[in-house]
Design a protein around this motif. Structure first.
Motif: not given
Length: 466
Positions: A290-292, A296-298, A389-390, A401-402
């Motif tokens: 989930r963190a990766m 990646s999304d950010l 949460e990242v 953040e996401t």
């Protein structure tokens, strides 16, 4: 009706018709495509080669030791192939059991199917049924069982695999109950083995145990009927002497993990459809995914570079972070259980592939300076209560953040068919001759219609290039 889970599971395995809904057949089929993709590169890993070298002289048989150039007796083939399935940590996760399910189920089913001449549809049926019992047993002992350090792939996995093998062998209700019971005597594995070769061996041992337990039951061996919930059953021994207090004071239940063995509705809901599998996007511990995914999304949204990053803050359930115990990994195995390394891969390359988890890759000097910039913030909540949460803080002061509640490859974010086969192609490139690889791909695509499993296993039986 019975309150005894062993009798309930044995009866369900023996008496439930193979008229699963079409989405269940399709999901099982996808699971086999994914696991065969992962087994192929796993077959050339040092741990798999060592396991094969150990058992290769213990008896030839009808079942392929995938990628080793040998046919072995079914339990030994299951041991070798199960180890290969988990060697790269690229195999799926199954939440009700908190286990790597297909890595133990499929190798045992395939080995036994070769021995018995079973069809592709028989294999998928055994998988669906075995996964259900694997999940039901997992729900009966988790989350505490795993949180206290048991590796559920090894423990619950052995029991669910015995159920799958009982189904494939068409055992009657009492024999199937004995097979499931017997497997509790073979169920073992500690999370303290994570980051070592013994961790993937756990999957091989569970696969072997399933074949052995069901085969012994078929030949007349009996077993106790209180090994799951009796006075010295699995719940009290492998959860703890406070099992009843924990069960009766649960305030939040995830993935059906209520510390109770379901006996009234063993097959409803069908867990393959209600919970689904988590196929893996990255070849490392799923607790990092989930963190990766979030990082990646950010990166995709904002396009920053690794040298622009001041800090990465990860707020995640403490159980996830506990699984990621290596903050400064020293080799490829430890890197698989490192949040810092996984996020460094994303920052440096935009991805994390099999090539990133070799010993050489794990020691890249430009990765280590990133580790102190990655900050863990454990949250004492279950994964369903709290998404990962990242937050990325750049040196120029910008913040992004996401939050990611579900990883890619899960029921909520499933792979497309193109992504599934792209993973297959990426895993298998260069390991088999083109004609044999094409034969494997065709057989996998046609698995539900195969009259015998040899069309799939025959081209996998040769020795792979390493």
């Amino acid at each position: 009706m019975t309150d005894n889970p062993l009798l309930a599971y044995g009866g369900w395995l023996a008496e439930t018709p193979a008229d699963w809904p079409d989405p269940a057949w399709a999901a099982a089929h996808r699971a086999f495509v994914d696991i065969v993709a992962v087994i192929i590169p796993g077959a050339v890993e040092p741990v798999t080669r060592l396991v094969f070298a150990t058992v290769k002289d213990w008896g030839a048989g009808p079942a392929a030791a995938i990628g080793q150039g040998a046919q072995l007796a079914a339990p030994w083939a299951a041991l070798v192939n199960g180890t290969a399935a988990h060697a790269l940590d690229f195999d799926d996760n199954f939440d009700p059991a908190k286990a790597h399910a297909t890595a133990v189920l499929a190798p045992a089913i395939l080995a036994l199917a070769e021995q018995e001449g079973a069809s592709g549809r028989d294999c998928l049926d055994a998988y669906i049924a075995g996964l259900q019992i694997l999940g039901r047993v997992g729900q009966g002992v988790n989350p505490t069982h795993r949180n206290r350090g048991w590796h559920a792939t090894a423990t619950v996995g052995a029991i669910g695999t015995a159920a799958a093998c009982a189904r494939l062998l068409r055992l009657d209700a009492r024999q199937a109950a004995y097979a499931v019971s017997m497997a509790t005597s073979m169920a073992a594995g500690f999370m303290s083995q994570f980051g070592t070769m013994t961790k993937p061996l756990h999957a091989g041992l569970a696969a072997r145990s399933g074949v052995l337990a069901a085969s012994l039951a078929r030949n007349g061996l009996d077993a106790g009927l209180a090994t799951l919930d009796g006075p010295t059953g699995m719940n009290r021994l492998m959860v703890g002497p406070d099992y009843e207090q924990l069960r009766d004071t649960l305030t939040h239940v995830e993935h059906g993990q209520n510390l109770r063995f379901e006996t009234a509705q063993v097959g409803k809901p069908l867990l393959l459809l209600s919970s689904g599998l988590k196929l893996k996007r990255f070849p490392n511990c799923g607790s990092a995914h989930r963190a990766m995914d979030g990082l990646s999304d950010l990166l995709a949204a904002h396009g920053f570079a690794a040298n622009e990053v001041e800090a990465v803050h990860v707020r995640a359930p403490v159980t996830h972070l506990n699984n990621l115990m290596y903050q400064v990994p020293e080799d490829g195995l430890q890197a698989k259980f490192s949040l810092e390394y996984g996020l460094a891969c994303i920052l440096k390359t935009g991805n994390a592939t099999l090539a990133d988890f070799t010993d050489e890759a794990a020691r890249r000097p430009d990765f280590a300076p990133l580790y102190p910039r990655i900050h863990r913030h454990p949250v004492d909540k279950a994964e369903g209560e709290f998404p990962t949460e990242v937050e990325v803080v750049l040196k120029d002061g910008r913040r992004f953040e996401t939050a990611v509640p579900w990883p890619a490859g899960s029921l909520a974010r499933p792979f497309t068919e193109a992504q599934l086969w792209a993973k297959f192609d990426g895993c298998t490139a260069g390991l088999l001759p083109p004609d044999e690889l094409a034969a494997v791909r065709r057989a996998l695509a046609d698995l539900p219609q195969l009259p015998g499993i040899s069309a799939l296993t025959r081209p996998l039986a040769g020795k792979f290039a390493s």
